[in-house]
Design a protein around this motif. Structure first.
Motif, PDB file in Angstrom:
ATOM      1  N   ALA A 104       0.842  -1.201   0.000  1.00  0.00           N
ATOM      2  CA  ALA A 104       0.000   0.000   0.000  1.00  0.00           C
ATOM      3  C   ALA A 104       0.873   1.245   0.000  1.00  0.00           C
ATOM      4  O   ALA A 104       1.710   1.409   0.881  1.00  0.00           O
ATOM      5  CB  ALA A 104      -0.911  -0.003   1.225  1.00  0.00           C
ATOM      6  N   GLY A 105       0.680   2.111  -0.981  1.00  0.00           N
ATOM      7  CA  GLY A 105       1.463   3.339  -1.056  1.00  0.00           C
ATOM      8  C   GLY A 105       0.742   4.532  -0.460  1.00  0.00           C
ATOM      9  O   GLY A 105       1.263   5.639  -0.459  1.00  0.00           O
ATOM     10  N   ALA A 106      -0.476   4.308   0.045  1.00  0.00           N
ATOM     11  CA  ALA A 106      -1.303   5.435   0.482  1.00  0.00           C
ATOM     12  C   ALA A 106      -2.177   5.036   1.660  1.00  0.00           C
ATOM     13  O   ALA A 106      -2.791   3.968   1.649  1.00  0.00           O
ATOM     14  CB  ALA A 106      -2.204   5.878  -0.672  1.00  0.00           C
ATOM     15  N   ILE A 107      -2.210   5.899   2.665  1.00  0.00           N
ATOM     16  CA  ILE A 107      -3.098   5.698   3.809  1.00  0.00           C
ATOM     17  C   ILE A 107      -3.835   7.009   4.063  1.00  0.00           C
ATOM     18  O   ILE A 107      -3.201   8.039   4.269  1.00  0.00           O
ATOM     19  CB  ILE A 107      -2.324   5.306   5.082  1.00  0.00           C
ATOM     20  CG1 ILE A 107      -1.564   3.994   4.874  1.00  0.00           C
ATOM     21  CG2 ILE A 107      -3.273   5.186   6.289  1.00  0.00           C
ATOM     22  CD1 ILE A 107      -0.591   3.659   6.005  1.00  0.00           C
ATOM     23  N   ALA A 108      -5.160   6.943   4.028  1.00  0.00           N
ATOM     24  CA  ALA A 108      -5.969   8.123   4.369  1.00  0.00           C
ATOM     25  C   ALA A 108      -6.697   7.826   5.665  1.00  0.00           C
ATOM     26  O   ALA A 108      -7.152   6.701   5.886  1.00  0.00           O
ATOM     27  CB  ALA A 108      -6.971   8.426   3.256  1.00  0.00           C
ATOM     28  N   THR A 117      -3.198   0.890  -2.878  1.00  0.00           N
ATOM     29  CA  THR A 117      -1.992   1.073  -3.679  1.00  0.00           C
ATOM     30  C   THR A 117      -1.852   2.541  -4.054  1.00  0.00           C
ATOM     31  O   THR A 117      -0.774   3.116  -3.949  1.00  0.00           O
ATOM     32  CB  THR A 117      -2.073   0.220  -4.963  1.00  0.00           C
ATOM     33  OG1 THR A 117      -2.360  -1.126  -4.586  1.00  0.00           O
ATOM     34  CG2 THR A 117      -0.780   0.248  -5.742  1.00  0.00           C
ATOM     35  N   HIS A 118      -2.964   3.123  -4.485  1.00  0.00           N
ATOM     36  CA  HIS A 118      -2.916   4.493  -5.002  1.00  0.00           C
ATOM     37  C   HIS A 118      -3.674   5.488  -4.126  1.00  0.00           C
ATOM     38  O   HIS A 118      -4.668   5.140  -3.487  1.00  0.00           O
ATOM     39  CB  HIS A 118      -3.460   4.523  -6.428  1.00  0.00           C
ATOM     40  CG  HIS A 118      -2.678   3.654  -7.367  1.00  0.00           C
ATOM     41  ND1 HIS A 118      -1.380   3.947  -7.713  1.00  0.00           N
ATOM     42  CD2 HIS A 118      -2.986   2.486  -7.968  1.00  0.00           C
ATOM     43  CE1 HIS A 118      -0.925   2.989  -8.525  1.00  0.00           C
ATOM     44  NE2 HIS A 118      -1.872   2.080  -8.687  1.00  0.00           N
ATOM     45  N   ARG A 119      -3.199   6.723  -4.181  1.00  0.00           N
ATOM     46  CA  ARG A 119      -3.700   7.819  -3.366  1.00  0.00           C
ATOM     47  C   ARG A 119      -5.201   8.060  -3.475  1.00  0.00           C
ATOM     48  O   ARG A 119      -5.906   8.129  -2.465  1.00  0.00           O
ATOM     49  CB  ARG A 119      -2.954   9.072  -3.839  1.00  0.00           C
ATOM     50  CG  ARG A 119      -3.196  10.303  -3.104  1.00  0.00           C
ATOM     51  CD  ARG A 119      -2.123  11.311  -3.480  1.00  0.00           C
ATOM     52  NE  ARG A 119      -2.445  12.192  -4.577  1.00  0.00           N
ATOM     53  CZ  ARG A 119      -1.753  12.294  -5.703  1.00  0.00           C
ATOM     54  NH1 ARG A 119      -0.716  11.521  -5.936  1.00  0.00           N
ATOM     55  NH2 ARG A 119      -2.091  13.175  -6.624  1.00  0.00           N
ATOM     56  N   ALA A 120      -5.679   8.202  -4.708  1.00  0.00           N
ATOM     57  CA  ALA A 120      -7.081   8.600  -4.896  1.00  0.00           C
ATOM     58  C   ALA A 120      -8.035   7.576  -4.284  1.00  0.00           C
ATOM     59  O   ALA A 120      -9.052   7.952  -3.686  1.00  0.00           O
ATOM     60  CB  ALA A 120      -7.373   8.801  -6.379  1.00  0.00           C
ATOM     61  N   SER A 146      -7.570   5.635  -1.684  1.00  0.00           N
ATOM     62  CA  SER A 146      -7.615   5.727  -0.218  1.00  0.00           C
ATOM     63  C   SER A 146      -8.388   6.965   0.223  1.00  0.00           C
ATOM     64  O   SER A 146      -9.201   6.902   1.151  1.00  0.00           O
ATOM     65  CB  SER A 146      -6.193   5.743   0.363  1.00  0.00           C
ATOM     66  OG  SER A 146      -5.515   6.934   0.038  1.00  0.00           O
ATOM     67  N   LEU A 147      -8.154   8.094  -0.437  1.00  0.00           N
ATOM     68  CA  LEU A 147      -8.813   9.348  -0.037  1.00  0.00           C
ATOM     69  C   LEU A 147     -10.320   9.305  -0.295  1.00  0.00           C
ATOM     70  O   LEU A 147     -11.118   9.685   0.568  1.00  0.00           O
ATOM     71  CB  LEU A 147      -8.191  10.521  -0.808  1.00  0.00           C
ATOM     72  CG  LEU A 147      -6.777  10.926  -0.378  1.00  0.00           C
ATOM     73  CD1 LEU A 147      -6.106  11.757  -1.457  1.00  0.00           C
ATOM     74  CD2 LEU A 147      -6.794  11.689   0.937  1.00  0.00           C
ATOM     75  N   ASP A 148     -10.695   8.827  -1.476  1.00  0.00           N
ATOM     76  CA  ASP A 148     -12.122   8.805  -1.813  1.00  0.00           C
ATOM     77  C   ASP A 148     -12.879   7.806  -0.944  1.00  0.00           C
ATOM     78  O   ASP A 148     -13.997   8.069  -0.505  1.00  0.00           O
ATOM     79  CB  ASP A 148     -12.320   8.486  -3.305  1.00  0.00           C
ATOM     80  CG  ASP A 148     -11.774   9.600  -4.201  1.00  0.00           C
ATOM     81  OD1 ASP A 148     -11.502  10.697  -3.679  1.00  0.00           O
ATOM     82  OD2 ASP A 148     -11.614   9.367  -5.407  1.00  0.00           O
ATOM     83  N   CYS A 160     -12.056   6.835   2.070  1.00  0.00           N
ATOM     84  CA  CYS A 160     -12.098   7.352   3.440  1.00  0.00           C
ATOM     85  C   CYS A 160     -13.273   8.327   3.596  1.00  0.00           C
ATOM     86  O   CYS A 160     -14.040   8.234   4.558  1.00  0.00           O
ATOM     87  CB  CYS A 160     -10.777   8.037   3.765  1.00  0.00           C
ATOM     88  SG  CYS A 160     -10.670   8.657   5.453  1.00  0.00           S
ATOM     89  N   LYS A 161     -13.421   9.201   2.636  1.00  0.00           N
ATOM     90  CA  LYS A 161     -14.533  10.164   2.668  1.00  0.00           C
ATOM     91  C   LYS A 161     -15.874   9.430   2.593  1.00  0.00           C
ATOM     92  O   LYS A 161     -16.804   9.732   3.344  1.00  0.00           O
ATOM     93  CB  LYS A 161     -14.385  11.156   1.509  1.00  0.00           C
ATOM     94  CG  LYS A 161     -15.417  12.284   1.521  1.00  0.00           C
ATOM     95  CD  LYS A 161     -15.107  13.289   0.420  1.00  0.00           C
ATOM     96  CE  LYS A 161     -16.253  14.233   0.146  1.00  0.00           C
ATOM     97  NZ  LYS A 161     -16.586  15.113   1.277  1.00  0.00           N
TER      98      LYS A 161
END
Lengths: 217, 217
Positions: free
Chosen positions: A63-67, A137-140, A142-144, A146-147
């Motif tokens: 995992a490259g991203a944690i939100a 794996t990717h930023r978007a 995790s962020l989406d 999480c919201k």
């Protein structure tokens, strides 16, 4: 797709014309994770939510991203001084709903791990009442996700809140929760509702794949 | 708007017809915070990013929401095994750009505190290279600003990355960074660029207000 070997089956036929048929069953990582790496916890007895525990839970080399999202008790609400919040829930139903929104998130985004924790009882000002951590794996993703998770939690999980002010207290439902219930009509309780996820974000679904290799030893 | 008293000036004229003019200067909380609570750090010497430090930094009794994003070194990139990442930056420029995107976020959302940390040097697999934490009174502000900050950081802050594979290494620029530079033309370096923020999310700006009260004692 990245595969993880979960087992190798060797079948040997013990005669002169020996043939071994090797069947390797490989399961895409995302499919494995959807089974394994979701943690939903309701924390009672006035214990604090340990943020580091959940962040560590979702961390992984893949995992490259944690939100994360942390909801904390604010000192004021509409001008009134808040002393503390008290949360109550019907725990089995809350856990069922939380798991359901985690599954919905997985079906919409490519996620590695999810952790959701909600504290019950008294939550003093400044402390965390709800925490969501999502890795991908990717930023978007995790962020989406999480919201989505915190929005859905607020709108659909039956956890009730009492605001204790310096001059009184009020049990209150989240306005989003009430709104969702009104949309569904009075018979459409939270558990009958189907969670809708944004279709345009839908990622291709990874079904386990079985790979058959023949090998003559 | 919620005000915080930052000082009271008492002027007494020492004669018989005593007149005291009391001037109370009150500054909206959000305006105060925009000056005070932004932390931008570039971490060198291979030190780990201390997530708890930044989460604590943005925590406040007035903030009901904290959103964070953590970018970590993944073990694979396009099928290749990644051993570690190495980051380099021209530090003064990176800090200037980071502060600029924090200001842009504040002008678009109602935020309490922002912390942004980027690590330079070697970042082994699983460890955090970049961390963003944002607190706000309300959930949506913190989540949307967090996403904006990490997206802008990737697209506009001049930090370079070397991916070290098991069989070689490659210096690479973030594709988003390259894309942004191409949009601007070859003379439009990152520092000339004006950060554009979504206008529809624009919140009313809070200018410090001076309130003058006359009092005869």
């Amino acid at each position: 797709t990245a595969f993880t070997t979960i087992g190798i089956l060797l079948i040997s036929v013990p005669n002169k014309d020996q043939l071994s048929l090797r069947i390797t069953v490989k399961v895409p990582k995302t499919a494995m994770n959807s089974e394994e790496k979701t943690l939903v916890e309701i924390i009672e007895d006035n214990n604090q939510i340990n943020l580091a525990k959940y962040i560590n839970y979702v961390s992984a080399p893949q995992a490259g991203a944690i939100a994360t999202f942390s909801g904390t008790t604010r000192d004021t609400f509409e001008g009134k001084t808040v002393v503390e919040l008290r949360y109550e829930a019907y725990v089995p139903m809350a856990i069922k709903n939380l798991k359901s929104i985690c599954s919905a998130a997985r079906s919409s985004w490519d996620l590695h791990s999810i952790a959701v924790a909600h504290r019950l009882g008294i939550v003093p000002v400044g402390e965390t009442s709800v925490f969501v951590a999502v890795s991908a794996t990717h930023r978007a993703d995790s962020l989406d996700a999480c919201k989505f998770l915190i929005d859905e939690l607020k709108a659909s999980v039956p956890i009730w809140k009492k605001e204790v002010y310096s001059d009184g207290e009020v049990w209150k439902e989240n306005p989003e929760f009430l709104e969702r219930r009104l949309e569904l009509g009075k018979d459409g309780g939270c558990c009958r509702r189907k969670i809708e996820t944004p279709a345009h974000d839908k990622k291709s679904c990874c079904k386990p794949k079985v790979k058959v290799e023949e090998a003559i030893d």
